[in-house]
Design a protein around this motif. Structure first.
Motif, short mmCIF file in Angstrom:
data_model
loop_
_atom_site.label_atom_id
_atom_site.label_comp_id
_atom_site.label_asym_id
_atom_site.label_seq_id
_atom_site.Cartn_x
_atom_site.Cartn_y
_atom_site.Cartn_z
N ALA A 197 79.26 79.09 4.67
CA ALA A 197 78.93 79.70 3.39
C ALA A 197 79.31 78.75 2.27
O ALA A 197 80.04 77.77 2.49
CB ALA A 197 79.69 81.03 3.23
N TRP A 198 78.78 79.03 1.09
CA TRP A 198 79.23 78.30 -0.10
C TRP A 198 79.35 79.28 -1.25
O TRP A 198 78.68 80.30 -1.28
CB TRP A 198 78.29 77.13 -0.43
N GLN A 199 80.24 78.98 -2.15
CA GLN A 199 80.55 79.94 -3.19
C GLN A 199 81.09 79.26 -4.44
O GLN A 199 81.57 78.13 -4.39
CB GLN A 199 81.59 80.94 -2.67
N SER A 200 80.98 79.96 -5.55
CA SER A 200 81.54 79.47 -6.81
C SER A 200 83.00 79.92 -6.90
O SER A 200 83.34 81.06 -6.56
CB SER A 200 80.75 80.03 -7.99
N VAL A 201 83.84 79.00 -7.36
CA VAL A 201 85.26 79.30 -7.58
C VAL A 201 85.62 78.80 -8.96
O VAL A 201 84.81 78.20 -9.66
CB VAL A 201 86.15 78.63 -6.50
N THR A 205 82.34 74.65 -7.28
CA THR A 205 81.69 75.16 -6.07
C THR A 205 82.37 74.56 -4.85
O THR A 205 82.83 73.42 -4.88
CB THR A 205 80.19 74.79 -6.05
N GLN A 206 82.41 75.32 -3.78
CA GLN A 206 82.95 74.81 -2.53
C GLN A 206 82.17 75.37 -1.35
O GLN A 206 81.53 76.41 -1.45
CB GLN A 206 84.43 75.15 -2.38
N VAL A 207 82.21 74.63 -0.24
CA VAL A 207 81.61 75.11 0.99
C VAL A 207 82.73 75.51 1.94
O VAL A 207 83.81 74.92 1.93
CB VAL A 207 80.69 74.05 1.65
N GLU A 208 82.44 76.51 2.75
CA GLU A 208 83.38 76.92 3.78
C GLU A 208 82.80 76.56 5.13
O GLU A 208 81.67 76.95 5.46
CB GLU A 208 83.64 78.42 3.69
N ARG A 214 87.80 74.52 3.63
CA ARG A 214 87.03 74.57 2.39
C ARG A 214 86.95 73.18 1.76
O ARG A 214 87.96 72.51 1.60
CB ARG A 214 87.65 75.58 1.42
N TYR A 222 75.73 69.05 -6.80
CA TYR A 222 75.46 70.46 -6.52
C TYR A 222 73.98 70.74 -6.28
O TYR A 222 73.61 71.39 -5.30
CB TYR A 222 75.99 71.32 -7.66
N LYS A 226 72.34 72.11 -2.89
CA LYS A 226 71.67 73.42 -2.85
C LYS A 226 70.28 73.30 -2.25
O LYS A 226 69.86 74.12 -1.43
CB LYS A 226 71.62 74.02 -4.25
#
Length: 231
Positions: A197-201, A205-208, A214, A222, A226
């Motif tokens: 997954a990837w998400q905004s923090v 942004t980071q990928v898990e 992470r 980015y 994407k």
């Protein structure tokens, strides 16, 4: 740019050198030729080479013996050989290109253009060769979680938890990896299949990864990340 030609047939070596010089023109470069595996091993330690053109059949010696050392080094390797049936094997070790014999100037030009414009090689890399003292180990890509920059080297972070140091910096190593290996940050390359997954923090942004690791995604990379993720 420093270029070494490893070829035991003088006529072929000189022809290759002539084509290389014609393509590089007035660009600053140094070019040398050696006829054997022993000479090649000695010369590859004398100065920082940029590109090595390597024949696979050298006076009865197997160029793959040198290739395994070469792909672990900081320079890139182009195999030049009549044994085109070994191209797939060569690419698996992480060569930048494979040129079949006989070759013409247009074929040499294609390789040099890709190299000098920082394009990726014809990557079908399956393993990365790593030097550990006098030992050479082959690390399958499937065993690598991610790759991290370490100054002029690259750290291979393995599924086992171990870390191996590769002699190529991240920029050069990226050019040998399949396109599914994504440069998400100036300091990180990750295999797409390991991204869960990837998400905004707060920091961006980071990928898990599939093991919970992470990895940051830089703002600069980015949009490219994407696009690669969605295709």
């Amino acid at each position: 740019m420093n270029i070494l030609i490893v070829e035991d047939e003088r006529i072929i070596a000189e022809r290759l050198a002539r084509f290389v010089k014609a393509e590089l023109g007035t660009a600053r470069h140094h070019l040398d030729m050696v006829p054997s595996l022993a000479a090649a091993r000695a010369r590859t330690h004398t100065q920082p080479w940029s590109l090595v053109f390597l024949d696979l059949n050298l006076k009865g010696g197997d160029g793959f013996d040198l290739l395994k050392d070469a792909v672990a080094a900081s320079f890139h390797t182009v195999v030049v050989s009549a044994y085109t049936d070994r191209a797939f094997e060569a690419f698996q070790y992480g060569v930048f290109d494979f040129i079949g014999k006989p070759f013409d100037q247009a074929r040499i030009a294609k390789t040099l253009n890709a190299f000098t414009t920082n394009q990726r090689g014809q990557a079908d890399t399956r393993v990365l060769a790593v030097k550990k003292g006098r030992e050479l180990i082959l690390v399958p890509l499937e065993e690598i979680r991610f790759i991290k920059a370490a100054n002029n080297y690259s750290e291979l972070h393995l599924v086992s938890g171990a870390e191996e140091l590769h002699n190529k910096p991240l920029e050069q190593l990226e050019r040998l990896l399949p396109k599914a290996w994504l440069r998400v940050h100036k300091s990180y390359i990750v295999p797409k299949h390991r991204i869960r997954a990837w998400q905004s923090v707060a920091s961006g942004t980071q990928v898990e990864l599939d093991d919970g690791e992470r990895i940051p995604v830089s703002r600069r990379r980015y949009l490219k990340f994407k696009q690669a993720w969605l295709t």
